[in-house]
Write a protein that holds these residues in place. Structure first.
Motif, mmCIF file in Angstrom:
data_model
loop_
_atom_site.group_PDB
_atom_site.id
_atom_site.type_symbol
_atom_site.label_atom_id
_atom_site.label_comp_id
_atom_site.label_asym_id
_atom_site.label_seq_id
_atom_site.Cartn_x
_atom_site.Cartn_y
_atom_site.Cartn_z
ATOM 1 N N HIS A 14 1.251 -1.220 0.274
ATOM 2 C CA HIS A 14 -0.374 -0.365 0.251
ATOM 3 C C HIS A 14 1.090 1.456 -0.341
ATOM 4 N N CYS A 15 0.358 2.350 -0.343
ATOM 5 C CA CYS A 15 0.594 3.715 -0.933
ATOM 6 C C CYS A 15 0.768 4.338 1.477
ATOM 7 N N LEU A 16 1.928 4.813 1.341
ATOM 8 C CA LEU A 16 1.319 5.291 2.875
ATOM 9 C C LEU A 16 0.247 6.206 3.101
ATOM 10 N N CYS A 17 -0.372 6.306 2.305
ATOM 11 C CA CYS A 17 -1.893 6.977 2.672
ATOM 12 C C CYS A 17 -3.060 5.958 2.577
ATOM 13 N N SER A 18 -2.369 4.426 2.924
ATOM 14 C CA SER A 18 -2.992 3.407 2.658
ATOM 15 C C SER A 18 -3.475 2.975 1.213
ATOM 16 N N THR A 19 -3.522 3.332 0.182
ATOM 17 C CA THR A 19 -4.096 2.682 -0.889
ATOM 18 C C THR A 19 -3.537 1.683 -1.512
ATOM 19 N N LEU A 20 -4.230 0.762 -1.994
ATOM 20 C CA LEU A 20 -3.328 -1.043 -2.461
ATOM 21 C C LEU A 20 -2.777 0.044 -3.855
ATOM 22 N N ARG A 94 2.252 8.097 -10.016
ATOM 23 C CA ARG A 94 1.988 8.611 -8.847
ATOM 24 C C ARG A 94 0.653 7.673 -8.079
ATOM 25 N N CYS A 95 0.728 8.079 -6.955
ATOM 26 C CA CYS A 95 -0.875 7.018 -6.203
ATOM 27 C C CYS A 95 -2.133 8.082 -6.764
ATOM 28 N N THR A 96 -2.446 7.457 -7.097
ATOM 29 C CA THR A 96 -4.264 8.535 -7.918
ATOM 30 C C THR A 96 -4.564 9.282 -6.390
ATOM 31 N N ARG A 97 -4.414 8.587 -5.350
ATOM 32 C CA ARG A 97 -5.267 8.961 -4.576
ATOM 33 C C ARG A 97 -4.939 10.932 -4.331
ATOM 34 N N CYS A 98 -3.043 10.376 -2.749
ATOM 35 C CA CYS A 98 -2.462 11.700 -2.933
ATOM 36 C C CYS A 98 -1.771 12.109 -3.570
ATOM 37 N N LYS A 99 -1.100 10.941 -4.410
ATOM 38 C CA LYS A 99 -0.138 12.011 -6.290
ATOM 39 C C LYS A 99 1.633 12.440 -5.792
ATOM 40 N N ILE A 100 1.197 10.725 -3.884
ATOM 41 C CA ILE A 100 3.151 11.118 -3.836
ATOM 42 C C ILE A 100 3.821 10.417 -5.000
ATOM 43 N N VAL A 101 4.711 10.099 -5.096
ATOM 44 C CA VAL A 101 5.594 9.458 -5.862
ATOM 45 C C VAL A 101 6.426 8.062 -5.924
HETATM 46 ZN ZN ZN Z 1 -1.293 7.404 -2.214
#
Ligand code: ZN
Length: 149
Positions: A14-20, A94-101
């Protein structure tokens, strides 16, 4: 433990924002790092890698892909990174939710003639949490590269 079959085991991250972000037959901790002169020590996720925005993974995991990136947006324009021995052209993911690379792929000349899904993807270290870590409530520090816009 020594005789684990890698083909049947799959891992989710998961991303740091918890998105898979990633479902893969590779254990991220055991992936090789990029070597010098590349400075970022990114983890090399071997091909084939499929990048999809779909949230339904059941059908796809039965296919031959060993790694599937989900909820990831590919930047349209590549960026040029300076290396000690020259330059490399990266397409950021990028994560589509939080836009982190969370990683990137390379548009180097070596890969010019390959399908995008047959190229390795480079994952930035510290950017993903395994499902187990997330369940434990592990809160990693935000890596330095994550501040970049
Ligand atoms: Zn994210």
């Amino acid at each position: 433990m020594a005789e684990e079959s890698p083909s049947t085991q799959s891992y989710t991250y998961h991303c740091l924002c918890s998105t898979l972000i990633l479902t893969t037959t590779h254990e991220v901790q055991s992936l090789p790092h990029r070597q010098e002169p590349v400075q970022d020590a990114a983890l090399i996720l071997p091909p084939p890698v499929e990048v999809t925005r779909s949230e339904t993974i059941e059908a796809q995991t039965t296919q031959s892909f060993s790694s599937i990136l989900l909820n990831v947006a590919t930047e349209r324009r590549p960026i040029i990174i300076r290396r000690d021995d020259g330059f490399e052209k990266r397409t950021l993911l990028r994560c589509t939710r939080c836009k982190i690379v969370i990683g990137y792929s390379l548009d180097d000349i070596h890969w010019e003639n390959s399908e995008r899904e047959l190229r390795p993807v480079y994952l930035l270290p510290g950017g993903l949490l395994s499902t187990a870590e997330m369940v434990e409530g592990k809160q990693p520090g935000t890596p330095a590269w994550a501040d970049q816009k």
